[in-house]
Write a protein that holds these residues in place. Structure first.
Motif, PDB file in Angstrom:
ATOM      1  N   PHE A 207      55.593 -42.649 -26.217  1.00 49.06           N
ATOM      2  CA  PHE A 207      56.749 -43.230 -26.658  1.00 49.06           C
ATOM      3  C   PHE A 207      57.063 -42.892 -28.090  1.00 49.06           C
ATOM      4  O   PHE A 207      58.493 -42.529 -28.319  1.00 49.06           O
ATOM      5  N   THR A 208      56.210 -42.704 -29.092  1.00 45.73           N
ATOM      6  CA  THR A 208      56.512 -42.033 -30.340  1.00 45.73           C
ATOM      7  C   THR A 208      57.026 -40.794 -30.390  1.00 45.73           C
ATOM      8  O   THR A 208      58.059 -40.258 -31.028  1.00 45.73           O
ATOM      9  N   GLN A 209      56.256 -39.814 -29.695  1.00 47.43           N
ATOM     10  CA  GLN A 209      56.547 -38.562 -29.376  1.00 47.43           C
ATOM     11  C   GLN A 209      58.114 -38.238 -28.769  1.00 47.43           C
ATOM     12  O   GLN A 209      58.945 -37.416 -29.016  1.00 47.43           O
ATOM     13  N   GLY A 210      58.103 -39.209 -27.680  1.00 48.04           N
ATOM     14  CA  GLY A 210      59.469 -39.154 -27.075  1.00 48.04           C
ATOM     15  C   GLY A 210      60.804 -39.474 -27.826  1.00 48.04           C
ATOM     16  O   GLY A 210      61.769 -38.869 -27.809  1.00 48.04           O
ATOM     17  N   LEU A 211      60.605 -40.551 -28.739  1.00 41.57           N
ATOM     18  CA  LEU A 211      61.627 -40.696 -29.641  1.00 41.57           C
ATOM     19  C   LEU A 211      62.018 -39.646 -30.815  1.00 41.57           C
ATOM     20  O   LEU A 211      63.082 -39.273 -31.137  1.00 41.57           O
ATOM     21  N   GLN A 212      60.875 -38.984 -31.158  1.00 40.64           N
ATOM     22  CA  GLN A 212      60.990 -37.806 -32.022  1.00 40.64           C
ATOM     23  C   GLN A 212      61.603 -36.712 -31.075  1.00 40.64           C
ATOM     24  O   GLN A 212      62.397 -35.906 -31.803  1.00 40.64           O
ATOM     25  N   ALA A 213      61.417 -36.493 -30.095  1.00 38.97           N
ATOM     26  CA  ALA A 213      62.026 -35.547 -29.206  1.00 38.97           C
ATOM     27  C   ALA A 213      63.577 -35.969 -29.226  1.00 38.97           C
ATOM     28  O   ALA A 213      64.300 -34.973 -28.982  1.00 38.97           O
TER      29      ALA A 213
ATOM     30  N   TRP B 299      67.434 -44.844 -37.707  1.00 39.16           N
ATOM     31  CA  TRP B 299      67.210 -45.565 -36.570  1.00 39.16           C
ATOM     32  C   TRP B 299      66.202 -45.236 -35.663  1.00 39.16           C
ATOM     33  O   TRP B 299      65.152 -46.095 -35.447  1.00 39.16           O
ATOM     34  N   THR B 300      65.830 -43.879 -35.470  1.00 45.82           N
ATOM     35  CA  THR B 300      64.509 -43.597 -34.825  1.00 45.82           C
ATOM     36  C   THR B 300      63.189 -43.922 -35.451  1.00 45.82           C
ATOM     37  O   THR B 300      62.301 -44.612 -34.840  1.00 45.82           O
TER      38      THR B 300
END
Length: 272
Positions: A84-90, A119-120
């Motif tokens: 989830f954290t890497q997904g949001l960074q992506a 936001w992210t």
């Protein structure tokens, strides 16, 4: 997000989702999610992406709550927090990439990047905080359970109980030992309690102090305490430290301790 950024995401939704999906496939390899089937992973990606895009028009505070609830459900099912954290960074990288290719206005681009970053980052920080807090709670519960298991009081014969101690004894554990001892002595109507320190690697002044306190408490409730498991090196340490254990019996082994306990309760071991 700001209205202009929400509008941009809405207008370029398909391109954003397509590029984001490609980056999420790379995250799968980094987080050892190969055991998850292709269909499940792809469906989760689509659900995750659509969920985030649908929240683009929410404020940071409201988005934090919603994504926390969403991610918690998946994390409880075994999905790593990094997904989830890497997904949001992506997601952030894709927005920047798509936006930069459609606008040459540096000032406008920096405003978009700052808003997107805020936001992210807010959501990612919230996820990490929730995840850490959850594990800390689990850890403390497991620690308490282990502590309870590490200071058992075991009835071996009528009127005789044994408390085997293993590992280091700190203040918190000493308190638990005291509580278990006193409660167990009353519950089992113990006349003699054997504290076995065979598994305690080091007996220093503090450990001896806790053991003496425990034996004194047992004496005050009408029982006798015998300290067993006095290995030669432990005996030497006790002498060198000048610790006085003369107030209650000590034995080198549990076998000898039980034999002494039998004498206190008018029983004896006989060969058949």
């Amino acid at each position: 997000m700001q209205p202009y950024l929400v509008s941009f995401v809405s207008r370029n939704r398909e391109e954003i989702l397509e590029k984001w999906d490609e980056q999420l496939k790379g995250i799968r390899e980094e987080n050892y999610l190969d055991s998850i089937s292709d269909s499940v992973y792809e469906n989760t990606n689509q659900t995750f992406m659509n969920y985030i895009v649908s929240m683009a028009n929410l404020g940071s505070a409201e988005a934090k709550v919603k994504i926390s609830d969403f991610a918690d459900e998946y994390i409880q099912s075994g999905w790593p927090l990094a997904y989830f954290t890497q997904g949001l960074q992506a997601f952030r990288r894709v927005i920047v990439d798509v936006y930069s290719s459609s606008s040459a206005n540096i000032k406008e681009f920096m405003e978009v990047f700052h808003d997107l970053e805020e936001w992210t980052s807010g959501i990612i920080n919230q996820l990490v905080s929730d995840y850490t807090g959850s594990w800390e709670t689990i850890f403390e519960m497991q620690k308490l359970s282990l502590l309870e298991l590490s200071a058992p009081l075991i009835p071996v014969f009528e009127g005789v109980t044994v408390m085997p101690l293993i590992g280091t004894i700190d203040t918190a554990r000493a308190k638990l030992i005291m509580e278990n001892l006193l409660e167990g002595v009353i519950e089992h109507r113990s006349q003699v309690v054997l504290i076995d320190i065979t598994g305690v690697p080091v007996v220093d002044t503090m450990v001896a102090h806790h053991v003496i306190q425990a034996s004194e408490a047992v004496r005050l409730v009408g029982s006798t305490c015998i300290l067993v498991g006095i290995r030669p090196e432990i005996a030497q340490t006790i002498v060198n430290l000048g610790i006085d254990l003369s107030e209650f019996p000590t034995k080198s082994t549990l076998k000898k301790g039980i034999e002494t306990a039998f004498e206190f309760v008018n029983k004896k071991v006989v060969d058949l």
